[in-house]
Every structure is written in C-alpha cells, then in structure tokens.
Design a protein around this motif. Structure first.
Motif, PDB file in Angstrom:
ATOM      1  N   ASP A  60       0.827  -1.211   0.000  1.00  0.00           N
ATOM      2  CA  ASP A  60       0.000   0.000   0.000  1.00  0.00           C
ATOM      3  C   ASP A  60       0.858   1.256   0.000  1.00  0.00           C
ATOM      4  O   ASP A  60       1.888   1.317   0.689  1.00  0.00           O
ATOM      5  CB  ASP A  60      -0.914   0.019   1.239  1.00  0.00           C
ATOM      6  N   ASP A  61       0.429   2.245  -0.773  1.00  0.00           N
ATOM      7  CA  ASP A  61       1.091   3.546  -0.727  1.00  0.00           C
ATOM      8  C   ASP A  61       0.624   4.300   0.520  1.00  0.00           C
ATOM      9  O   ASP A  61      -0.560   4.298   0.848  1.00  0.00           O
ATOM     10  CB  ASP A  61       0.752   4.372  -1.975  1.00  0.00           C
ATOM     11  N   ALA A  62       1.558   4.941   1.216  1.00  0.00           N
ATOM     12  CA  ALA A  62       1.226   5.679   2.429  1.00  0.00           C
ATOM     13  C   ALA A  62       1.924   7.022   2.385  1.00  0.00           C
ATOM     14  O   ALA A  62       3.151   7.080   2.319  1.00  0.00           O
ATOM     15  CB  ALA A  62       1.653   4.900   3.667  1.00  0.00           C
ATOM     16  N   PRO A  63       1.181   8.135   2.415  1.00  0.00           N
ATOM     17  CA  PRO A  63       1.807   9.461   2.419  1.00  0.00           C
ATOM     18  C   PRO A  63       2.758   9.618   3.602  1.00  0.00           C
ATOM     19  O   PRO A  63       2.462   9.194   4.721  1.00  0.00           O
ATOM     20  CB  PRO A  63       0.605  10.404   2.546  1.00  0.00           C
ATOM     21  N   GLY A  64       3.906  10.218   3.360  1.00  0.00           N
ATOM     22  CA  GLY A  64       4.867  10.467   4.421  1.00  0.00           C
ATOM     23  C   GLY A  64       5.823   9.325   4.687  1.00  0.00           C
ATOM     24  O   GLY A  64       6.717   9.451   5.538  1.00  0.00           O
ATOM     25  N   ARG A  92       8.977   5.795   9.666  1.00  0.00           N
ATOM     26  CA  ARG A  92       8.026   5.748   8.549  1.00  0.00           C
ATOM     27  C   ARG A  92       8.712   5.309   7.258  1.00  0.00           C
ATOM     28  O   ARG A  92       8.946   6.083   6.331  1.00  0.00           O
ATOM     29  CB  ARG A  92       7.341   7.107   8.411  1.00  0.00           C
ATOM     30  N   VAL A  93       9.004   4.017   7.233  1.00  0.00           N
ATOM     31  CA  VAL A  93       9.659   3.419   6.078  1.00  0.00           C
ATOM     32  C   VAL A  93       8.600   2.791   5.168  1.00  0.00           C
ATOM     33  O   VAL A  93       7.605   2.233   5.646  1.00  0.00           O
ATOM     34  CB  VAL A  93      10.700   2.364   6.524  1.00  0.00           C
ATOM     35  N   GLN A  94       8.823   2.923   3.899  1.00  0.00           N
ATOM     36  CA  GLN A  94       7.887   2.409   2.907  1.00  0.00           C
ATOM     37  C   GLN A  94       7.643   0.912   3.132  1.00  0.00           C
ATOM     38  O   GLN A  94       8.576   0.122   3.229  1.00  0.00           O
ATOM     39  CB  GLN A  94       8.468   2.646   1.517  1.00  0.00           C
ATOM     40  N   GLY A  95       6.368   0.542   3.241  1.00  0.00           N
ATOM     41  CA  GLY A  95       5.993  -0.849   3.447  1.00  0.00           C
ATOM     42  C   GLY A  95       5.588  -1.187   4.863  1.00  0.00           C
ATOM     43  O   GLY A  95       5.174  -2.323   5.129  1.00  0.00           O
ATOM     44  N   ALA A  96       5.661  -0.230   5.784  1.00  0.00           N
ATOM     45  CA  ALA A  96       5.411  -0.532   7.198  1.00  0.00           C
ATOM     46  C   ALA A  96       4.273   0.270   7.808  1.00  0.00           C
ATOM     47  O   ALA A  96       4.056   0.190   9.025  1.00  0.00           O
ATOM     48  CB  ALA A  96       6.680  -0.300   8.012  1.00  0.00           C
ATOM     49  N   ALA A  97       3.504   0.997   7.008  1.00  0.00           N
ATOM     50  CA  ALA A  97       2.499   1.908   7.560  1.00  0.00           C
ATOM     51  C   ALA A  97       1.440   1.187   8.382  1.00  0.00           C
ATOM     52  O   ALA A  97       0.870   1.771   9.323  1.00  0.00           O
ATOM     53  CB  ALA A  97       1.833   2.697   6.433  1.00  0.00           C
ATOM     54  N   HIS A  98       1.169  -0.073   8.071  1.00  0.00           N
ATOM     55  CA  HIS A  98       0.121  -0.805   8.788  1.00  0.00           C
ATOM     56  C   HIS A  98       0.502  -1.099  10.241  1.00  0.00           C
ATOM     57  O   HIS A  98      -0.344  -1.519  11.031  1.00  0.00           O
ATOM     58  CB  HIS A  98      -0.217  -2.115   8.066  1.00  0.00           C
ATOM     59  N   PHE A  99       1.752  -0.866  10.622  1.00  0.00           N
ATOM     60  CA  PHE A  99       2.190  -1.071  12.004  1.00  0.00           C
ATOM     61  C   PHE A  99       2.045   0.186  12.864  1.00  0.00           C
ATOM     62  O   PHE A  99       2.249   0.123  14.085  1.00  0.00           O
ATOM     63  CB  PHE A  99       3.667  -1.475  12.041  1.00  0.00           C
ATOM     64  N   GLU A 100       1.731   1.330  12.289  1.00  0.00           N
ATOM     65  CA  GLU A 100       1.830   2.594  13.029  1.00  0.00           C
ATOM     66  C   GLU A 100       0.756   2.739  14.103  1.00  0.00           C
ATOM     67  O   GLU A 100      -0.416   2.403  13.891  1.00  0.00           O
ATOM     68  CB  GLU A 100       1.768   3.783  12.079  1.00  0.00           C
ATOM     69  N   VAL A 101       1.177   3.285  15.246  1.00  0.00           N
ATOM     70  CA  VAL A 101       0.295   3.660  16.347  1.00  0.00           C
ATOM     71  C   VAL A 101       0.373   5.174  16.474  1.00  0.00           C
ATOM     72  O   VAL A 101       1.475   5.741  16.464  1.00  0.00           O
ATOM     73  CB  VAL A 101       0.753   2.993  17.664  1.00  0.00           C
TER      74      VAL A 101
END
Length: 341
Positions: free
Chosen positions: A84-88, A290-299
């Motif tokens: 998924d693409d994630a801004p930032g 905020r590395v590309q590919g890891a946005a689904h882990f963010e809190v």
C-alpha cells in the motif's frame, strides 16, 4: 512476578549458530505450515514485497501454534499491506544517507559514530527502517574496517562507536576481532555499543568465542537488544543475556511500538518486566520509523503517549522505557511528548 528461567545460566549452546542460521525459514508458506497455518496462504502477498523473509526456527518455535494473530508471527510475515502507498513514508525514513561520514559510517549525533557493520540479519522484521538500505555499497567491515576507523581517528570528539547494520553479530567473531585491533590506537573512544537482535532470535550466537572477545575489549561495553514482546524471551535467551552481562556488558532493550503486536498496556508491561527478569533494562520505546511498506504497524502519537503514561502508573520508573521518535536532521532522538497532544 515474572522471573527468568532458573536453568538459564546452566544451558550452554549445543549447536553452532551458523548451522542454525542456515536452517532458517526463507519461504513464507513453509513458515505458515510450521506454525499450523498451512491453509492461510491468503495472508500472503504475491511476493515478499521486495524484502525477503528470514526467520530462525527457534524463534518460530515460540509462536503460538495455529494463531494468525500471534505477535511474533506478525513481526516477520510478509503481508499484502506492505504494497500500500502511504503518504509520508519513504525508503530512507531516518535520513541515513544524509548523515554519511564515510564508507560504512554514519555520524548523526555529537560524540557518537555508527558503523554499518553488516547488511545481514538473522531475522527480517517487516517494519525495519533499513529494509531499503543499500548495504552492498555501505559496509564498514569491508577492507578490515580501515576507512571507517580512519574517519573516527580524525574526529577526536567521537567517544562512542556504535555497531549496527543489519546486525553486527551476523559477522564471524574473527571479523569483530579485526575491529577491536583497530580500536587500539583510538584513545578518545571509550565506549563500544552493539545494537543486535541475534541474542533474542538466535541466542546460540552468544557462544564462548564471542563472549571471550567481548570480555577482552578494554572499553565500556553496552549491548542494546531488540525485543518487542515478552514471548520473545525463553530460557535460551535468558542464558544469552546472562553471558553478555558476564562478559562485562550493560544490556538494554529497545522496542518498537507496533499496532496489533504490543500496543496494549498489559502487553508493554509484560515486556518490560520479562526483559528485566532476564537482566535487561528497558531503554527506548520507538515510534515507528516511517519506512515504505510498514504503515500498517503505526500507532498514533496520542495513543503512544497514553500507553506510556499508563505504564508509569503501573511500573516502577526504572522499568518504563523512554518514548521517542527519530527524525532526519535532529540532534538526538526526540521524546514523543514534545510534539504529541
């Protein structure tokens, strides 16, 4: 009360760590089958999202059989959300390339220099902030560390060398000994810090040859481990931590706050108490880089601050890690409370 295994100091490694490394899972379907989830191929992306899977079998054995939400499994299993693409989010989340001070050496903070010792890890964590790092071009160990150590020799403000990667313990001990010999003519360097996940995911790495090398280093020694969940500790990890301390190292733990893995108060409290039971002091709790590919882990930051406030109410202060984020160009890790709320 959480305690370390009473046999932890009596159980030496029985197999060579390099042999165990070679036996690691490198196929996601095989890993799923091993943990009782052979019918859950639907969890996987069509490829490894550009980041290969690697999981030691001993670490996989600590996963809950048949549980697709196991917190250890979710740290290492490729998922569709990585596409998924994630801004930032970027491929260089913490500004490593801008802080290069020479081949294989980063100089971000006053008094400290970081050597990219190796590009290899025993486990590939899906949230890794260096999952896109050009390791092939940036290994300090190449050429017997000469270029990196020459840069440190020139800058007498550097008092601490940090070995990172990849994982520096992926190097053979004789390669680490080359570095030690190079430190002999750097009197301004007083500390050696090693950032490593191997004593947690492949504790057999902390063998006699390694601890003999570590004990002989005439510097202050700090080993920073990386565990995100209490279930990552077992008797073998307890034994590895005891051996590190026995070699004269101060042993700390840093964790990353990860959604669905450790973003509950009781889970973080259990991690802090279990690491301390193994003789490892909680150090940092990082907000996700905020590395590309890891946005689904963010809190989000507000929840992160709330979680740590709740930890303070539940645990003695020495068991509460500092909640921080690393931002490109900052002179240090930044406490999250400085810009949350």
């Amino acid at each position: 009360m959480i305690t370390a295994s009473p046999t932890s100091r009596l159980s030496p490694p029985v197999r060579d760590w390099r042999e165990l490394w070679r036996e690691s899972f490198t196929d996601a379907a095989a890993l799923l089958a091993a943990v009782g989830l052979a019918d859950r191929a639907d969890l996987l992306p069509p490829d490894d999202a550009g980041f290969p899977l690697r999981v030691p079998r001993g670490f996989a054995a600590r996963m809950r059989h048949g549980d697709p939400t196991d917190p250890l499994l979710l740290q290492v299993l490729p998922r569709r959300a990585e596409h998924d693409d994630a801004p930032g989010y970027s491929t260089d989340a913490v500004g490593d390339m801008a802080s290069k001070a020479g081949h294989g050496i980063l100089h971000k903070y006053d008094g400290r220099a970081l050597l990219i010792a190796s590009g290899s890890c025993a486990v590939n964590c899906r949230y890794c902030f260096r999952r896109h790092f050009p390791y092939g071009d940036e290994i300090a160990a190449a050429g017997q560390w000469r270029e990196a150590l020459a840069r440190v020799r020139e800058d007498t403000s550097i008092r601490e060398l940090i070995l990172s990667g990849g994982d520096p313990l992926s190097l053979a001990t004789h390669k680490l000994e080359e570095l030690t010999r190079g430190l002999a003519d750097l009197p301004h360097v007083i500390r050696l810090r090693i950032h490593t996940r191997l004593p947690v995911v492949l504790p057999e790495r902390v063998d006699d040859a390694f601890t003999d090398w570590l004990a002989a280093i005439p510097l202050q020694k700090v080993v920073v481990l990386h565990a995100n969940h209490a279930n990552e500790f077992d008797a073998a990890v307890d034994a590895a931590c005891a051996r590190l301390r026995g070699a004269g190292a101060t042993v700390l733990n840093q964790a990353v706050l990860l959604r669905g893995i450790n973003d509950e108060v009781k889970t973080l409290a259990a991690l802090c108490e279990r690491s301390f039971a193994a003789g490892v002091l909680p150090y940092y709790l990082h907000q996700l880089d905020r590395v590309q590919g890891a946005a689904h882990f963010e809190v989000d930051d507000d929840r992160a601050v709330w979680l740590v406030d709740a930890l303070r109410a539940r645990l003695p202060g020495y068991l509460v890690p500092r909640l921080v984020r690393e931002l490109p160009g900052d002179p240090s890790k930044r406490p999250i409370a400085d810009f949350a709320r």
